[in-house]
Design a protein around this motif. Sequence first.
Motif, PDB file in Angstrom:
ATOM      1  N   ARG A 466      -9.263  29.261 -72.125  1.00  0.00           N
ATOM      2  CA  ARG A 466      -9.605  30.421 -72.285  1.00  0.00           C
ATOM      3  C   ARG A 466     -10.524  31.136 -71.221  1.00  0.00           C
ATOM      4  N   GLU A 467     -11.641  30.431 -70.859  1.00  0.00           N
ATOM      5  CA  GLU A 467     -12.539  30.847 -69.893  1.00  0.00           C
ATOM      6  C   GLU A 467     -11.694  31.159 -68.712  1.00  0.00           C
ATOM      7  N   TRP A 468     -10.943  30.505 -68.283  1.00  0.00           N
ATOM      8  CA  TRP A 468     -10.126  30.342 -67.052  1.00  0.00           C
ATOM      9  C   TRP A 468      -9.146  31.604 -67.202  1.00  0.00           C
ATOM     10  N   LYS A 469      -8.351  31.901 -68.356  1.00  0.00           N
ATOM     11  CA  LYS A 469      -7.739  33.033 -68.502  1.00  0.00           C
ATOM     12  C   LYS A 469      -8.683  34.307 -68.367  1.00  0.00           C
ATOM     13  N   ASP A 470      -9.621  34.193 -68.861  1.00  0.00           N
ATOM     14  CA  ASP A 470     -10.546  35.558 -69.088  1.00  0.00           C
ATOM     15  C   ASP A 470     -10.910  36.006 -67.727  1.00  0.00           C
ATOM     16  N   ILE A 471     -11.227  34.951 -66.542  1.00  0.00           N
ATOM     17  CA  ILE A 471     -11.741  35.618 -65.469  1.00  0.00           C
ATOM     18  C   ILE A 471     -10.676  35.845 -64.598  1.00  0.00           C
ATOM     19  N   SER A 472      -9.275  35.199 -64.956  1.00  0.00           N
ATOM     20  CA  SER A 472      -7.949  35.679 -64.188  1.00  0.00           C
ATOM     21  C   SER A 472      -8.072  37.195 -64.804  1.00  0.00           C
ATOM     22  N   LEU A 473      -7.876  37.505 -65.761  1.00  0.00           N
ATOM     23  CA  LEU A 473      -7.645  38.803 -66.463  1.00  0.00           C
ATOM     24  C   LEU A 473      -8.385  39.917 -65.749  1.00  0.00           C
ATOM     25  N   ASP A 474      -9.704  39.353 -65.425  1.00  0.00           N
ATOM     26  CA  ASP A 474     -10.784  40.193 -64.826  1.00  0.00           C
ATOM     27  C   ASP A 474     -10.143  40.540 -63.415  1.00  0.00           C
ATOM     28  N   LEU A 475      -9.753  39.603 -63.106  1.00  0.00           N
ATOM     29  CA  LEU A 475      -9.198  39.889 -61.482  1.00  0.00           C
ATOM     30  C   LEU A 475      -8.008  40.649 -61.577  1.00  0.00           C
ATOM     31  N   LEU A 476      -7.188  40.622 -62.423  1.00  0.00           N
ATOM     32  CA  LEU A 476      -6.069  41.313 -62.537  1.00  0.00           C
ATOM     33  C   LEU A 476      -6.276  42.787 -62.998  1.00  0.00           C
ATOM     34  N   TYR A 486       4.351  46.520 -64.079  1.00  0.00           N
ATOM     35  CA  TYR A 486       4.368  45.266 -63.988  1.00  0.00           C
ATOM     36  C   TYR A 486       2.949  44.637 -64.406  1.00  0.00           C
ATOM     37  N   ARG A 487       1.877  45.797 -64.579  1.00  0.00           N
ATOM     38  CA  ARG A 487       0.491  45.136 -64.883  1.00  0.00           C
ATOM     39  C   ARG A 487       0.831  44.393 -66.513  1.00  0.00           C
ATOM     40  N   LYS A 488       1.346  45.051 -67.268  1.00  0.00           N
ATOM     41  CA  LYS A 488       1.613  44.695 -68.530  1.00  0.00           C
ATOM     42  C   LYS A 488       2.039  43.286 -68.716  1.00  0.00           C
ATOM     43  N   GLU A 489       3.215  43.073 -67.910  1.00  0.00           N
ATOM     44  CA  GLU A 489       3.756  41.871 -67.847  1.00  0.00           C
ATOM     45  C   GLU A 489       3.183  40.836 -67.484  1.00  0.00           C
ATOM     46  N   LEU A 490       2.244  41.167 -66.148  1.00  0.00           N
ATOM     47  CA  LEU A 490       1.460  40.111 -65.672  1.00  0.00           C
ATOM     48  C   LEU A 490       0.245  39.684 -66.726  1.00  0.00           C
ATOM     49  N   ASN A 491      -0.227  40.738 -67.366  1.00  0.00           N
ATOM     50  CA  ASN A 491      -1.277  40.493 -68.469  1.00  0.00           C
ATOM     51  C   ASN A 491      -1.012  39.891 -69.563  1.00  0.00           C
ATOM     52  N   TYR A 492       0.371  39.915 -69.961  1.00  0.00           N
ATOM     53  CA  TYR A 492       0.899  39.019 -70.991  1.00  0.00           C
ATOM     54  C   TYR A 492       1.230  37.493 -70.572  1.00  0.00           C
ATOM     55  N   TYR A 493       1.602  37.458 -69.269  1.00  0.00           N
ATOM     56  CA  TYR A 493       1.824  35.928 -68.842  1.00  0.00           C
ATOM     57  C   TYR A 493       0.394  35.117 -68.695  1.00  0.00           C
ATOM     58  N   LEU A 494      -0.531  35.921 -68.322  1.00  0.00           N
ATOM     59  CA  LEU A 494      -1.950  35.579 -68.087  1.00  0.00           C
ATOM     60  C   LEU A 494      -2.479  35.330 -69.570  1.00  0.00           C
ATOM     61  N   ASP A 495      -2.784  36.141 -70.396  1.00  0.00           N
ATOM     62  CA  ASP A 495      -3.152  36.095 -71.701  1.00  0.00           C
ATOM     63  C   ASP A 495      -2.791  35.335 -72.508  1.00  0.00           C
ATOM     64  N   GLU A 496      -1.224  35.407 -72.649  1.00  0.00           N
ATOM     65  CA  GLU A 496      -0.698  34.645 -73.771  1.00  0.00           C
ATOM     66  C   GLU A 496       0.277  33.407 -73.454  1.00  0.00           C
ATOM     67  N   TRP A 497       0.966  33.856 -72.608  1.00  0.00           N
ATOM     68  CA  TRP A 497       2.162  33.058 -72.225  1.00  0.00           C
ATOM     69  C   TRP A 497       1.810  31.624 -71.497  1.00  0.00           C
ATOM     70  N   MET A 498       1.096  31.629 -70.600  1.00  0.00           N
ATOM     71  CA  MET A 498       0.811  30.445 -69.815  1.00  0.00           C
ATOM     72  C   MET A 498       0.014  29.509 -70.761  1.00  0.00           C
ATOM     73  N   GLY A 499       0.625  28.320 -70.559  1.00  0.00           N
ATOM     74  CA  GLY A 499       0.004  27.167 -71.098  1.00  0.00           C
ATOM     75  C   GLY A 499      -0.075  26.302 -70.102  1.00  0.00           C
ATOM     76  N   ASP A 500      -0.458  24.895 -70.196  1.00  0.00           N
ATOM     77  CA  ASP A 500      -0.956  23.876 -69.329  1.00  0.00           C
ATOM     78  C   ASP A 500       0.260  23.777 -68.665  1.00  0.00           C
ATOM     79  N   LYS A 501       0.080  23.536 -67.387  1.00  0.00           N
ATOM     80  CA  LYS A 501       1.423  23.186 -66.451  1.00  0.00           C
ATOM     81  C   LYS A 501       1.227  22.057 -65.459  1.00  0.00           C
ATOM     82  N   PRO A 502       2.201  21.274 -65.583  1.00  0.00           N
ATOM     83  CA  PRO A 502       2.315  19.959 -64.803  1.00  0.00           C
ATOM     84  C   PRO A 502       2.342  20.605 -63.603  1.00  0.00           C
ATOM     85  N   CYS A 503       1.482  20.087 -62.612  1.00  0.00           N
ATOM     86  CA  CYS A 503       1.245  20.261 -61.389  1.00  0.00           C
ATOM     87  C   CYS A 503       1.556  19.171 -60.202  1.00  0.00           C
TER      88      CYS A 503
END
Length: 949
Positions: A466-476, A486-503
Motif C-alpha cells: 500500500r505504501e509503495w502504491k501511495d508514493i507511486s500515485l503521488d508521482l503520477l 490515460y491518467r485514469k487508466e494508469l491510476n487504476y493500474y497503480l491503485d487497484e489492479w497491480m499485485g505482486d509481480k514475479p520479477c
Amino acid sequence: MDSEKFKDIEKKWQKRWDEAGIFEADADKDREKFFLAHAYPYPSGPTHHGHARAYLFDDAIARYKRMKGFNVLYPMGWHCTGNPAMIKAEKIRKGDRDTIDKLKEAGVPEREVKKLKDPYRYVRFFATESDLSYKNCLKTVGCSIDWRREFMTIDDTYKKFIQWQYSRLRKLGYVQQKEYPVIWCPEQEMPLGDNDVEDESQGAEAEEYVAYKFMVEEDGEEILLPAATLRPETIYGVTNMFLNPGLDYVVADVGNERWLLSQEAYEKMGYQREDVSLVEEFSVEDIIGKYCKNPVTEKDIIILPADFVKGDSATGVVMSVPAHAPYDHIAIKELKKREDVLKKYNIDTKDLDFDYISLIDLEGYGKYPAVEIADEMGIEDMNEERLEEATKEVYRKEFHKGTLSENTGYPGKKIDEIKDKVKEDMLARDLAEIYYDTNKPIVCKCGAMGVVKLVDDQWFLRYSDREWKDISLDLLNRATVIPDKYRKELNYYLDEWMGDKPCARKKTLGTELPFDKNWMVEPLSDSTVYMAYYTIAKTINQKKIEAEDLDSSVFDYVFWGKGDPKKCKMEEDVLGEMREEFLYWYPIDMRIAGTEHLSNHLSFMIFHHAALFDEDRWPRGITIHGMVLDENGNKVSASKGNGYSMKEIAKGGVVDAMRIGMYAKSSPWDDIKFGKKEVDRTIENVSSRFQKMVRYVDMVKEAPEGKEDVFDRWIVSKMHRHIKKTEDAMERLELMEAVNHSFYGAFNDIKKYINKKDSPNRKVLEEVIGIWIRILAPFAPHLCEELWEKIGGEGFVSVAEWPRSDSDAIDRVAEKEVELGDMVEDDIREIKDITGMDRLEQIRIVVSAEWKWKMRTAVEEGKDLSELMEKDMFRRQGKVAARYFQELKEEHQIEELMDVDEELQALEEMKGRFEETFGAKVVIEREEESQEDKAAKARPGKPAIVLKD
RNA sequence: GCGGGGGUACCCAAGCGGUCAAAGGGGCUAGGCUUAGGACCUAGUGGUUUAGUACCUUCGCAGGUUCGAAUCCUGCCCCCCGCACCA
C-alpha cells in the motif's frame, strides 16, 4: 524535383547531421534541458513502417524543442533481455523451416541466417548490425538521436546497473520470495508468457481448482477421488461422480494418501508437488456403479460413467452438481436413456432416480437453475455447442446474484463474497487440495505442451504494498500525462489492479539477481528506470568503463550523491562527470510508450522511480503512441508482411512525405489505418505538394520588390498565426494539428497568396518562406534542411531558432479584408450562376449605408428600438430601420467588423482582383449614393451586389 | 467479468454548448490548362429553394436539460484496446 532527388536529400542531410554531431547533447548549465525517451525496442525481427511511426512521434518533439532553444537529450538503447530471440535462435539451430524461410523472405542473407542461431548474434543483428535493424530504421527516417549514449540491456555495464537497482529495492523491502503457479514449458524448463506460446494458446491462464477428496473403498483400500472444481461452494449439491472409462487412469501416492488421477493429471501434478509417485495403472470400470463418500456432507453418492470427462483437463475426476451445472444435468439425462451402458456397469435405473440438490437461491429461478436454463435454450444433448454458453450463463448469474441455501454451511451468504472463504475452510479441514491447470491446452512455440508449475521460491516485486502504491500515485499526480485520458487508466493500474509481480525467472537472456544467482531478472522488470542510465551511458561508452568498476557504490554516488566518491573504483573526474550529467538531465521530461505498455512498462517505471529516487527526480511527463494498422484493421507486423520494410523506405526518397502523412493522419496516441496502399497514396500526394513548395521557394529570388498591398499583409499575418497555432499544438503534442497548420495550412495560404497576387512581393515572400521552412522542419526535416540551405539560412534548420510569432504582424484588418474579398467573390459567382449570365459587363458593389453600421453598434450596446427611433438618422429610414433592428436582434452574437471606410477601402483594393476574375468592370459605391434598387440589400460586412451583362 | 476508449456526411478524420450543414485529407462531379491522358489550377459535393436568401433534415438509437446540443445528462445498441510475469 523527383523522388530520386529527395532520396539524395535524405542521405545527404543525415550524413551532415552526423558529421556535425548536432544531436549530441551534453550537460550545459547555461541552457534549459529537455530529456525525452521512448521505450527502447526489443529487436525481435525486421523493422517496418509501423515501427517508424512510434519513433517519429519522439523525433518531432525532440526537433521542435531543440528549435525552441532547449538542450534536448534524445537517446536510444536496445532491450535485448528476454525470450523471443532465444526461442527464435533455438528454432534456427534446429533448422525450423518456417522460421528460416521467414527470415530469408524478410531479406536476411542466406549465410547470415545460420549465424542467427546464436541469440546474442540474433539480437545484435536486429538491433543495430544490419539494414533490417531498428537502428537502421531510426536512421532511415531521420530520428535525431544522440547515438553516443546507445547501450544494450545485455551489456555487462548495464547489468551492473540492474543489480544495483535490485539490491537497493530489496533493502527497501520491495522484493520478496514466495510460492507461485506459472505456465511452464517442460521442454525448455522455463515459464511461458503469451508471447512464448502459439496463437491458439494465447490468453491461457492457470486456474486454481479445488480438488475435493471423495473416498471410495476398493479391495479394502481407501482411494481418494480428487474431484476438481472451480466452484468449491457447490460441494453441497453433489449427486454423483463422473469418471470416463475410456481414459487411462492411475493410482498414485500423493503425500500419505492414495489418489485416483487421469494419466495426464498425474504427470502434471509432478510439477506442482514433489510427493507424488505412481502406484499402478487403474481401470475405473472396476469402481463405476459403486458409491463414494462426499467429504463435506458425508453422503454416499454413485460413480457414473461419462465419456465427456477429459483426461487433460483438471484431474479427470468430476463431481456432478446437476441442479447448478447444465453439463451435469444433461449428462445424467442422457445416461438414463443409455440402457446398454447402464447394463454394462450393472447400474439399476433406480440408482439414477436421485433428486437434484439445490444449494443456491437465485432470484427469478426455481430450485434448479441449470435445468431451467438448459430447457429454455432447448439443449437436448451433450453435443450441443450452446451447453458452454448455458454453463457460463448459470455461473455468471449465480456468482453475482446467488446466495447459498440452508442446506450449506454458509446459509444466506452471497456467492461472490463467500467463495474464497469456502475454499479456505475446506483446505484448512484437509477435505480438499489445490490443483492448478490451464484453462486451455498450451502449445509452446517450441512445440512442447505447457503445464502449470508451482514454483515455491519465486521472487516478487511487492507492487501490492500500500505504501509503495501511495508514493507511486503521488508521482503520477505530479506528472503530466498526454493525453490526460490515460491518467485514469494508469491510476487504476497503480491503485487497484497491480499485485505482486514475479520479477525473476530461471532461464532467460538478462541479469542475475544480485542476491540469488539462480535467478535472472525478468525482462519487463529490468526496464523500469533505465532512462537514468542514458545520462551516464555516454561517459561509460566514451571512457570505456569496465563492468567490474561499476559496483553499487558508484551508482549510489551518481544517482543519490551518497557515499564517498574516493572509495569508488573510478577516477574522480569520470565519476564527477557522470554525477553532473545525471543531475543535469534527470528527471526525464517526457517518457513515450505504446498504449499496450500502460499496465506494465509505464506502471513499473512509476513504481520504481517512486521507490528509488527523490521527488525532484521523478518523471515529469508521460505520453502514449498508437499503432499502425493495415487497411483491414490488423496491426502492421513483420510476420504478416503487411508493412513496408525499412529497406524499401530507405531506397524510396519518401521519408519526409511518409512522416507528414503519419503525423497528419490522426493524433499520435490514436491508432492509424495506414496500410501499404494508403502509404503510397499519401506519399504521392504529399510529394506533389513538396514539389510545389520547392517551386515557391525558387520564386523568392525572382520575385520583384514592390509596394505592399493587402495580400502581403494578409499572408504575413496568416503565417504568424500558423507559427502560433503550430506552437500551441506542439505544447499539447497534437502533431496532427501542428502539421495541419505548419504544412497544409501554410501551404494553402501561400498558394492562395501566389495565385491572387500578380507577382509576389520579394521581401514578403522571403519572410513567409523563411517562416514556413522553420515551422515545417520538425516534421519534414530533410526537405526543410535542403530548402533552408537554398534560401541561405544560417547553419542547420534543425537547430535554427523557432520563428517568433509576432503579435504586431497579426493584421486583423488585412485578414478581414481578404475574407470580405473572398465572400464577395463567392457571392458574385453565385449570383452569376443563378441568373445564368455568362459574360459580365459590369459589377456594382454597394457598401451599406452608414446608419446601418450605427444601428449595429447601438443594438450591441443594448439600446431598444424606441430609444433609437428618437434619432433623426434612424427615424428618416422609417420601417426599414425597424425591420433592420429586428434582424439585428435575432443575431445572437454580433460579429466584429471593419467600419464603413475600411470596408470601402478594402473593396477598392480588391477591385483589380474582381475585374480579373470575372472580366468585368467593377464599380464600388456607397448605398447613399447608389441608384440601384438592390442597394438596399447592403448590410455592414455584406455589400450589395448588382450584376449587369 | 474488470478497467479504459470510441461510434461524425461516400471513406479517413477534426470538432466537444452558440461563430456548425460541421475543419483537413481522400474520393467523386463540373470548368480551366493540355495534342490527349496524367499532373496542375478553380469551383462544387445532405435536401428544397433563391439574384448572393431562406427553410427543412442530419453527427449510433431513444429520451431529457437549455433561449440554443454533434457538443451536457439518462437509458439502450454496437465497436475497439489492456487484463501481467510476456516484449
